[in-house]
Enzyme design. Structure first.
Site, mmCIF file in Angstrom:
data_model
loop_
_atom_site.group_PDB
_atom_site.id
_atom_site.type_symbol
_atom_site.label_atom_id
_atom_site.label_comp_id
_atom_site.label_asym_id
_atom_site.label_seq_id
_atom_site.Cartn_x
_atom_site.Cartn_y
_atom_site.Cartn_z
ATOM 1 N N GLU A 174 7.237 -1.700 5.062
ATOM 2 C CA GLU A 174 6.499 -2.480 6.062
ATOM 3 C C GLU A 174 6.952 -3.773 6.711
ATOM 4 O O GLU A 174 6.486 -4.223 7.800
ATOM 5 C CB GLU A 174 4.961 -2.829 5.459
ATOM 6 C CG GLU A 174 4.188 -1.309 5.125
ATOM 7 C CD GLU A 174 3.521 -1.106 4.173
ATOM 8 O OE1 GLU A 174 3.038 -2.232 3.288
ATOM 9 O OE2 GLU A 174 3.062 -0.026 3.842
ATOM 10 N N SER A 205 2.934 7.295 -2.592
ATOM 11 C CA SER A 205 1.779 8.050 -2.918
ATOM 12 C C SER A 205 1.777 8.524 -4.394
ATOM 13 O O SER A 205 1.386 9.530 -4.630
ATOM 14 C CB SER A 205 1.445 9.252 -1.840
ATOM 15 O OG SER A 205 1.344 8.886 -0.525
ATOM 16 N N ASN A 257 2.124 -2.752 -5.881
ATOM 17 C CA ASN A 257 2.116 -3.717 -4.617
ATOM 18 C C ASN A 257 0.619 -3.906 -4.039
ATOM 19 O O ASN A 257 0.294 -2.989 -3.517
ATOM 20 C CB ASN A 257 3.255 -3.065 -3.730
ATOM 21 C CG ASN A 257 3.506 -3.750 -2.168
ATOM 22 O OD1 ASN A 257 2.999 -4.892 -1.986
ATOM 23 N ND2 ASN A 257 3.767 -3.245 -1.107
HETATM 24 C C1 PEP Z 1 4.042 0.982 -1.340
HETATM 25 O O1 PEP Z 1 3.545 0.515 -0.453
HETATM 26 O O2 PEP Z 1 5.126 0.511 -1.756
HETATM 27 C C2 PEP Z 1 3.589 2.160 -1.732
HETATM 28 C C3 PEP Z 1 4.261 3.094 -2.349
HETATM 29 O O3 PEP Z 1 2.224 2.620 -1.288
HETATM 30 P P1 PEP Z 1 1.490 3.796 -1.460
HETATM 31 O O4 PEP Z 1 1.646 4.196 -3.251
HETATM 32 O O5 PEP Z 1 0.193 3.474 -1.283
HETATM 33 O O6 PEP Z 1 2.091 4.934 -0.982
#
Ligand code: PEP
Length: 249
Positions: free
Chosen positions: A94, A209, A8
């Protein structure tokens, strides 16, 4: 079941960043799992052109529940498909936070996107306060109940659930493997109650993460069938090792 490594890009990326896509495809011509990138709408068709003939699929990050009309700034599922998308992420935390998206609207969008022939990745996840209050499974249960269609109208691979603890997104923090396993087991059991045996074919992604250093351990957890990756999907050198870890898991 084909495992899915989904990236994403959120509100990141310009035309020059498409070189990352070229590099990813060159490094992983036959990845051994499904590989998907979801860029901002501005890059969708150009990314789809770069990915043509490769095993990389592209998807949107949201869509409207209606097919067309007076909805300034919105994009329909048909429009995503027209631009070359095969997938769409819906109900990302988000969007739930920034745009007040409710479970009801996520369900309406899910039904619309499936009708357009897109595979839908529905995101759910608890906040840190909800986890600390011991409410994680209750929250996940409510989100599943409200955000998903009441019956499975597509093949199981047309619906993907991404468990993304809100507090783990972009923070470098992750739940313990036991906590991931507890939630994924609960999601599978809840989906089986709702959809019957067909629920065994639904892919459950973990998101929050994920990076090269923790991917293999997360992919070894039962009922983790892939990942939804934010920050680490922007660079081929970061996303590639996650794809590889999933392929061999
Ligand atoms: C996400 O936005 O779906 C996500 C998992 O972000 P990150 O891997 O940066 O934590």
């Amino acid at each position: 079941m084909r495992k899915l490594a989904a990236g994403n890009w959120k509100m990141n990326g310009s035309v020059e960043d498409l070189d990352e896509v070229t590099a990813l495809i060159a490094a992983h011509p036959a990845p051994g799992c499904e590989m998907l990138l979801c860029p901002p709408a501005t890059l969708l068709s150009r990314m789809a052109e770069r990915a043509a003939g490769s095993s990389l699929m592209v998807g949107g990050q949201d869509c409207h529940a209606k097919t067309s009309g007076a909805h300034t700034g919105d994009v329909s599922a048909q429009m995503l498909k027209d631009a070359g998308a095969t997938h769409v992420i819906l109900g990302h935390s988000e969007r739930r936070a920034d745009h007040g998206e409710s479970d009801i609207s996520v369900r309406a969008k899910t039904i619309a996107a499936q009708a357009a022939g897109l595979t839908v990745i529905v995101c759910i996840g608890e906040t840190e306060a909800q986890r600390n209050a011991g409410d994680t499974l209750a929250v996940i249960g409510r989100q599943l109940e409200g955000s998903l269609p009441t019956s499975l109208t597509t093949a199981p691979d047309g619906l993907v659930i991404a468990y993304e603890p809100v507090w783990a997104i972009g923070t470098g923090r992750t739940p313990t493997l036991q906590e991931v396993g507890e939630v994924h087991g609960f999601i599978r059991a809840t989906l089986t109650k709702r959809y019957g045996e067909a629920a065994n074919g639904l892919r459950l992604l973990y998101g929050g993460s994920v990076k090269a250093s923790n991917a293999a351990a997360i992919f070894a957890v039962p009922h983790v069938n892939g990942a939804l990756v934010g920050g680490a999907s922007l660079k081929a050198a970061d996303f590639g090792p996650i794809v590889l870890a999933l392929a061999v898991s």
